[in-house]
Design a protein around this motif. Structure first.
Motif, mmCIF file in Angstrom:
data_model
loop_
_atom_site.group_PDB
_atom_site.id
_atom_site.type_symbol
_atom_site.label_atom_id
_atom_site.label_comp_id
_atom_site.label_asym_id
_atom_site.label_seq_id
_atom_site.Cartn_x
_atom_site.Cartn_y
_atom_site.Cartn_z
ATOM 1 N N ASP A 94 0.836 -1.207 0.000
ATOM 2 C CA ASP A 94 0.000 0.000 0.000
ATOM 3 C C ASP A 94 0.870 1.256 0.000
ATOM 4 O OD1 ASP A 94 -2.236 -1.592 0.041
ATOM 5 O OD2 ASP A 94 -2.629 -1.323 2.191
ATOM 6 N N PHE A 95 1.961 1.218 0.762
ATOM 7 C CA PHE A 95 2.852 2.377 0.828
ATOM 8 C C PHE A 95 3.500 2.632 -0.525
ATOM 9 C CE2 PHE A 95 6.705 4.707 1.519
ATOM 10 C CZ PHE A 95 6.420 5.578 2.561
ATOM 11 N N LEU A 96 4.019 1.583 -1.156
ATOM 12 C CA LEU A 96 4.714 1.757 -2.437
ATOM 13 C C LEU A 96 3.778 2.249 -3.527
ATOM 14 C CD1 LEU A 96 6.971 -1.446 -2.383
ATOM 15 C CD2 LEU A 96 7.641 0.903 -1.826
ATOM 16 N N ILE A 97 2.552 1.771 -3.512
ATOM 17 C CA ILE A 97 1.579 2.220 -4.511
ATOM 18 C C ILE A 97 1.253 3.695 -4.317
ATOM 19 C CG2 ILE A 97 -0.836 1.982 -5.243
ATOM 20 C CD1 ILE A 97 -0.527 -1.052 -4.595
ATOM 21 N N ALA A 98 1.150 4.132 -3.055
ATOM 22 C CA ALA A 98 0.721 5.492 -2.773
ATOM 23 C C ALA A 98 1.859 6.517 -2.796
ATOM 24 C CB ALA A 98 0.038 5.546 -1.398
ATOM 25 N N ALA A 99 3.115 6.056 -2.827
ATOM 26 C CA ALA A 99 4.258 6.989 -2.750
ATOM 27 C C ALA A 99 4.179 8.019 -3.864
ATOM 28 C CB ALA A 99 5.567 6.207 -2.826
ATOM 29 N N SER A 100 4.141 9.276 -3.475
ATOM 30 C CA SER A 100 3.942 10.358 -4.456
ATOM 31 C C SER A 100 5.234 11.066 -4.839
ATOM 32 C CB SER A 100 2.940 11.382 -3.909
ATOM 33 O OG SER A 100 3.437 11.957 -2.709
ATOM 34 N N ARG A 101 6.280 10.907 -4.047
ATOM 35 C CA ARG A 101 7.553 11.606 -4.327
ATOM 36 C C ARG A 101 8.649 10.629 -4.757
ATOM 37 N NH1 ARG A 101 8.236 16.679 -2.834
ATOM 38 N NH2 ARG A 101 10.482 16.312 -2.647
ATOM 39 N N GLY A 102 8.280 9.394 -5.048
ATOM 40 C CA GLY A 102 9.300 8.376 -5.231
ATOM 41 C C GLY A 102 9.780 7.929 -3.866
ATOM 42 N N ILE A 103 10.461 6.808 -3.801
ATOM 43 C CA ILE A 103 10.949 6.318 -2.515
ATOM 44 C C ILE A 103 12.467 6.441 -2.431
ATOM 45 C CG2 ILE A 103 9.021 4.711 -2.315
ATOM 46 C CD1 ILE A 103 11.096 2.446 -2.892
ATOM 47 N N VAL A 104 12.962 6.502 -1.205
ATOM 48 C CA VAL A 104 14.403 6.425 -0.976
ATOM 49 C C VAL A 104 14.873 5.090 -1.523
ATOM 50 C CG1 VAL A 104 16.202 6.299 0.774
ATOM 51 C CG2 VAL A 104 14.291 7.889 1.057
ATOM 52 N N ARG A 105 15.829 5.124 -2.423
ATOM 53 C CA ARG A 105 16.242 3.861 -3.047
ATOM 54 C C ARG A 105 17.685 3.955 -3.523
ATOM 55 N NH1 ARG A 105 13.983 0.348 -7.772
ATOM 56 N NH2 ARG A 105 13.881 -1.628 -6.711
#
Length: 262
Positions: A251-262
């Motif tokens: 759910d978090f990855l789908i909703a991430a709006s700024r991209g994720i720390v990666r």
């Protein structure tokens, strides 16, 4: 009776439970509501449309409910809501919301907010969060439950941090940080999972192992984000108690709006 020091200025319209204590030289505004057992230390200002729940402890020189530091703010009656059992240390500043968002800044329960922390307008914090000294949240930041924010960390506007995640000392966080992940650096880089924190919260060794598998798929296998998500989803059913962790990550990855720390 309410324990109000003779030098404190409490507006007659403020709504304080009879067990509330207000220390010397503190100021409480007319639209403030404070629940049972909460203590306000000396030289605090509690203002705005602010509600404090039960058993909070506000230390000296805190500024709670001041107008947002947003040039678009035009004096609208926006709000701040703080739950129960929070500790808010010296020189903490927490602002009300803005009409550009929901008009609400909110903290849940049992949060530990250390000295010099700033929580800007429209931030939403869950419960059981620790923010170490001088950590700063830009506007519209969301912190889920059990997050640890390291000292002198700065979190950019609109960033979300997932449950059980952690930032190291002096981290600059400008992208969303997934649940369970520890990040550090300027800019932030993912390091590992917050294994020690999970152990303290009673996660089993098997559950932590599965969370480590999710971390490897996100960060160690060279997969695209979509491919990592698919493989994380395939872990469902391997350990019943971890299915909720997988769902939360997805759910978090789908909703991430700024991209994720990666």
């Amino acid at each position: 009776m309410t324990q109000i020091h003779s030098t404190a200025l409490v507006d007659p319209q403020a709504d304080l439970h009879e067990s509330v204590a207000v220390g010397p030289y503190s100021i409480v505004g007319p639209h403030v509501r404070i629940g049972a057992g909460t203590t306000i230390g000396p030289h605090c200002v509690i203002e705005g449309h602010t509600t404090l729940g039960r058993d909070n402890r506000i230390f000296q020189f805190a500024s709670i409910g001041a107008a947002p530091q947003d040039k678009k703010y035009r004096g609208e009656a926006t709000r701040l809501e703080i739950g129960d059992g929070n500790t808010i240390r010296e020189f903490v500043t927490i602002n009300t919301g803005t009409v550009q968002d929901t008009g609400l800044t909110r903290l849940g329960d049992d949060n530990w907010i250390m000295a010099y922390v700033h929580i800007a307008h429209d931030c939403v914090l869950g419960s059981h969060i620790i923010m170490a000294n001088s950590a700063t949240l830009g506007g519209h930041v969301h912190l889920d439950d059990w997050v640890f924010v390291g000292g002198l960390t700065g979190i950019h506007q609109f960033v979300r941090v997932g449950a059980h995640a952690m930032t190291g000392f002096q981290t600059r966080l400008s992208q969303d940080l997934p649940p369970f992940v520890t990040a550090a650096g300027n800019p932030a880089e993912a390091q590992s999972i917050n294994a020690e924190g999970l152990k303290r919260r009673g996660f089993s060794a098997e559950r932590i192992t599965l969370i480590k598998q999710m971390h490897r798929l996100l960060y160690r296998k060279g997969l695209t984000l979509e491919a990592a998500r698919q493989q994380i989803d395939a872990l469902r059913g391997e350990l019943a108690e971890a299915d909720a962790d997988i769902a939360m990550m997805q759910d978090f990855l789908i909703a991430a709006s700024r991209g994720i720390v990666r």
